[in-house]
Design a protein around this motif. Structure first.
Motif, PDB file in Angstrom:
ATOM      1  N   SER A  52      -1.598  14.156 -47.739  1.00  0.00           N
ATOM      2  CA  SER A  52      -1.842  13.775 -46.345  1.00  0.00           C
ATOM      3  C   SER A  52      -2.036  12.265 -46.238  1.00  0.00           C
ATOM      4  O   SER A  52      -2.289  11.580 -47.232  1.00  0.00           O
ATOM      5  CB  SER A  52      -3.077  14.492 -45.787  1.00  0.00           C
ATOM      6  OG  SER A  52      -4.262  14.086 -46.458  1.00  0.00           O
ATOM      7  N   SER A  54      -4.006   9.790 -43.131  1.00  0.00           N
ATOM      8  CA  SER A  54      -4.751   9.868 -41.878  1.00  0.00           C
ATOM      9  C   SER A  54      -5.251   8.500 -41.449  1.00  0.00           C
ATOM     10  O   SER A  54      -5.601   7.663 -42.290  1.00  0.00           O
ATOM     11  CB  SER A  54      -5.944  10.817 -42.025  1.00  0.00           C
ATOM     12  OG  SER A  54      -5.530  12.098 -42.468  1.00  0.00           O
ATOM     13  N   THR A  67      -2.866  12.155 -38.102  1.00  0.00           N
ATOM     14  CA  THR A  67      -2.790  12.623 -39.485  1.00  0.00           C
ATOM     15  C   THR A  67      -1.496  13.382 -39.689  1.00  0.00           C
ATOM     16  O   THR A  67      -0.954  13.974 -38.750  1.00  0.00           O
ATOM     17  CB  THR A  67      -3.997  13.532 -39.820  1.00  0.00           C
ATOM     18  OG1 THR A  67      -3.996  13.850 -41.215  1.00  0.00           O
ATOM     19  CG2 THR A  67      -3.980  14.817 -39.007  1.00  0.00           C
ATOM     20  N   ASN A  69       0.402  15.954 -42.767  1.00  0.00           N
ATOM     21  CA  ASN A  69       0.236  16.676 -44.024  1.00  0.00           C
ATOM     22  C   ASN A  69       1.556  16.823 -44.754  1.00  0.00           C
ATOM     23  O   ASN A  69       2.620  16.973 -44.122  1.00  0.00           O
ATOM     24  CB  ASN A  69      -0.311  18.085 -43.773  1.00  0.00           C
ATOM     25  CG  ASN A  69      -1.803  18.095 -43.535  1.00  0.00           C
ATOM     26  OD1 ASN A  69      -2.414  17.045 -43.406  1.00  0.00           O
ATOM     27  ND2 ASN A  69      -2.385  19.280 -43.459  1.00  0.00           N
ATOM     28  N   GLY A  73      -0.776  19.784 -48.344  1.00  0.00           N
ATOM     29  CA  GLY A  73      -1.951  19.094 -47.825  1.00  0.00           C
ATOM     30  C   GLY A  73      -2.912  19.995 -47.076  1.00  0.00           C
ATOM     31  O   GLY A  73      -2.500  20.981 -46.457  1.00  0.00           O
ATOM     32  N   ASP A  74      -4.184  19.647 -47.139  1.00  0.00           N
ATOM     33  CA  ASP A  74      -5.216  20.353 -46.388  1.00  0.00           C
ATOM     34  C   ASP A  74      -5.494  19.620 -45.082  1.00  0.00           C
ATOM     35  O   ASP A  74      -5.174  18.432 -44.931  1.00  0.00           O
ATOM     36  CB  ASP A  74      -6.517  20.425 -47.202  1.00  0.00           C
ATOM     37  CG  ASP A  74      -6.376  21.315 -48.426  1.00  0.00           C
ATOM     38  OD1 ASP A  74      -5.563  22.267 -48.371  1.00  0.00           O
ATOM     39  OD2 ASP A  74      -7.054  21.048 -49.431  1.00  0.00           O
TER      40      ASP A  74
END
Length: 403
Positions: A52, A54, A67, A69, A73-74
Motif C-alpha cells: 500500500s 497512503s 490510499t 492497495n 495490501g491491508d
C-alpha cells in the motif's frame, strides 16, 4: 431592499460554497490519481506487489486522505497505527528543547558536564561510557549528527558480527534482549569506534540519539527525584494526557512490548529468497531514535502544532530546530529536523518493513504524512527506490492541491 440584500448574500454564499466543494472534489481526484500513479510506477520498477501507499494532508485548502492497495495490501486509514521509526528523532529533539526552555539543560553543555543544579553528569561516568571524544561532545552536536558518534545500529563498515551490525545480530540471535543506551556505547568504547572529533564530520547516527534518550532519562530523574525513563518524559511532557497537545502516541521501551495498538498496518519486507511480516518488533533496540508508534492523523496534529509553536516549543526553539546546523553538515538537517525543499520541515523514518515521512510547510500551512509499509531488500537499489518514493509522494501530493 433588505430582503434583496439577504437573497443576494445567500446566493453569493451558495456560489462560494459550491466552488469550494468543486475544488475539494478536484483536489481529491488529483491526489488519488497521483497516489495511484506513484504506486503503480513503483510496482513496475520493482516488478513486485507493493502492499500500500497512503497520504494524509491538512492545509487551508482542506483535509485529504488517499490510499491505494496492492494485491496483498491491508486496509490503511488515517487512524491506523504503524511504527514511524526515525520520525521519533523529531520528538526526541522536541523533548531536549523543552528541557532547555525549562532550564533543565543547556544545548551547548558537554555531555560530561553536570545537569544544572546537580552534581550528576548528563551521561554515566562508568567505564562502559568511556567512548572516544566523549568529553568534547555537546548535546547540540548529538542533535545535529555532528558528534562523530559511530552508528552501531546501521553501520557495519568498521565493526560487525558475522557481517551484521551489532543491532541486527542481537535481534536475530537474541530477539527478546532488553536493549539500553549502555549496550551501544559499550560497543563504541570497547572497539574505539568513531567517525572523528565533533564538528569535523556529519554522519547520521541512531546511536547518537540513543545517548540523547539516556540524557533525557537522567535529567528527568534528577528533576523528579525519582527513577524515570525516556518514555516517562515523553508521556508526561510531550504526548500524554497532561501534555499541551495530548496524542495517543506510544514510545515502547520494553523488549516484551511488541504488540501494536489496534487497528494497525503490518510491515512487509521482501528478500531475494523469502518474505517477512514485521509488525511484531522489539522496539527497545531503538529507544529515542526510532521506537515511536502512532497514526497518520496523530503525526499530522503533532508536526503542525509543533512547527506553528502551538505545542510545547516556543517560536525561538522551533527556529533553532529548523536552522541550527552543525559546521560539518552537508544536508538540510538541523536539530532532529530536516527540510525537503518545496515541501516542508520534519523528518522521515525507516524501520523493519515501514517507511514514512511527516513534513510541514510554514509558508503555506501545508502538512503531509506519507506511509509505505514496505521494504524491498532484494538489492539496495530497490530499497532506495522505496525510500525515494516518500519524498516523491509528498511533492506530488502538494502539487495535487495546486501549491
Amino acid at each position: 431592499m433588505k430582503k434583496l440584500n439577504m437573497i443576494s448574500m445567500s446566493l453569493f454564499l451558495l456560489a462560494f460554497l459550491g466552488c469550494r466543494s468543486n475544488d475539494n472534489i478536484e483536489y481529491q481526484a488529483n491526489l488519488d490519481n497521483a497516489v495511484r500513479k506513484i504506486h503503480s510506477d513503483l510496482q513496475k520498477e520493482l516488478n513486485t506487489d507493493v502492499p500500500s501507499l497512503s497520504v494524509y494532508i491538512v492545509s487551508p485548502k482542506g483535509t485529504y486522505f488517499s490510499t491505494v492497495n496492492g494485491a496483498n495490501g491491508d486496509l490503511m486509514t488515517r487512524k491506523t497505527y504503524f511504527r514511524f521509526a526515525s520520525n521519533t528523532k523529531n520528538f526526541t529533539s522536541a523533548a531536549i528543547l523543552k528541557m532547555m526552555q525549562d532550564g533543565w539543560l543547556n544545548l551547548d553543555d558537554k555531555i560530561t558536564a553536570h545537569i544544572p543544579g546537580t552534581s550528576i553528569s548528563y551521561v554515566p561516568e562508568t567505564s562502559d561510557w568511556n567512548f572516544k571524544y566523549k568529553d568534547q561532545i555537546t548535546i547540540r552536536e548529538l542533535l545535529q549528527h555532528n558528534a562523530g558518534i559511530y552508528d552501531v545500529t546501521n553501520d557495519d563498515s568498521a565493526y560487525h558480527i558475522n557481517g551484521q551490525t551489532y543491532t541486527d545480530y542481537m535481534l536475530e540471535n537474541f530477539p527478546d534482549h532488553q536493549f539500553s543506551a549502555t549496550d551501544y556505547v559499550k560497543v563504541l568504547s570497547q572497539n574505539n569506534l568513531t567517525y572523528g572529533p565533533p564538528n569535523t564530520v556529519y554522519h547520521y547516527s541512531n546511536t547518537g540519539f540513543s545517548i540523547l534518550s539516556e540524557i533525557i532519562a537522567r535529567v528527568y530523574s534528577q528533576k523528579s527525584n525519582a527513577s524515570k525513563t525516556y518514555g516517562n518524559y515523553m508521556y508526561d511532557h510531550i504526548v500524554g494526557p497532561s501534555s499541551k497537545t495530548p496524542l495517543n502516541i506510544k514510545f515502547p521501551e520494553l523488549a516484551s512490548d511488541k504488540q501494536l495498538p489496534i487497528p494497525y498496518i503490518k510491515g512487509f519486507i521482501k528478500y531475494a529468497d523469502h518474505n517477512e511480516i514485521t509488525n511484531q518488533k522489539n522496539a527497545s533496540a531503538h529507544i529515542g531514535e526510532g521506537n515511536g508508534i502512532g497514526s497518520m492523523e496523530m503525526l499530522s496534529v503533532y508536526i503542525r502544532s509543533l512547527m506553528k509553536a502551538e505545542n510545547v516549543l516556543t517560536a525561538s526553539s522551533i527556529q533553532q530546530m529548523r536552522t541550527s546546523k552543525g559546521p560539518a553538515t552537508t544536508s538540510n538537517y538541523a536539530l532532529g529536523c530536516t527540510y525537503v525543499p518545496g515541501v516542508g520541515y520534519g523528518h522521515n523514518g525507516a524501520t523493519e518493513g515501514y517507511l514514512s515521512t511527516m513534513l510541514y510547510d510554514p509558508e503555506t500551512d501545508f502538512s503531509v504524512i506519507v506511509v509505505l509499509p514496505f521494504w524491498d531488500l532484494r538489492n539496495m537499489n530497490n530499497f532506495e527506490k522505496c525510500l525515494t518514493t516518500l519524498n516523491v509522494t509528498a511533492m506530488e501530493a502538494k502539487k495535487a492541491l495546486e501549491y
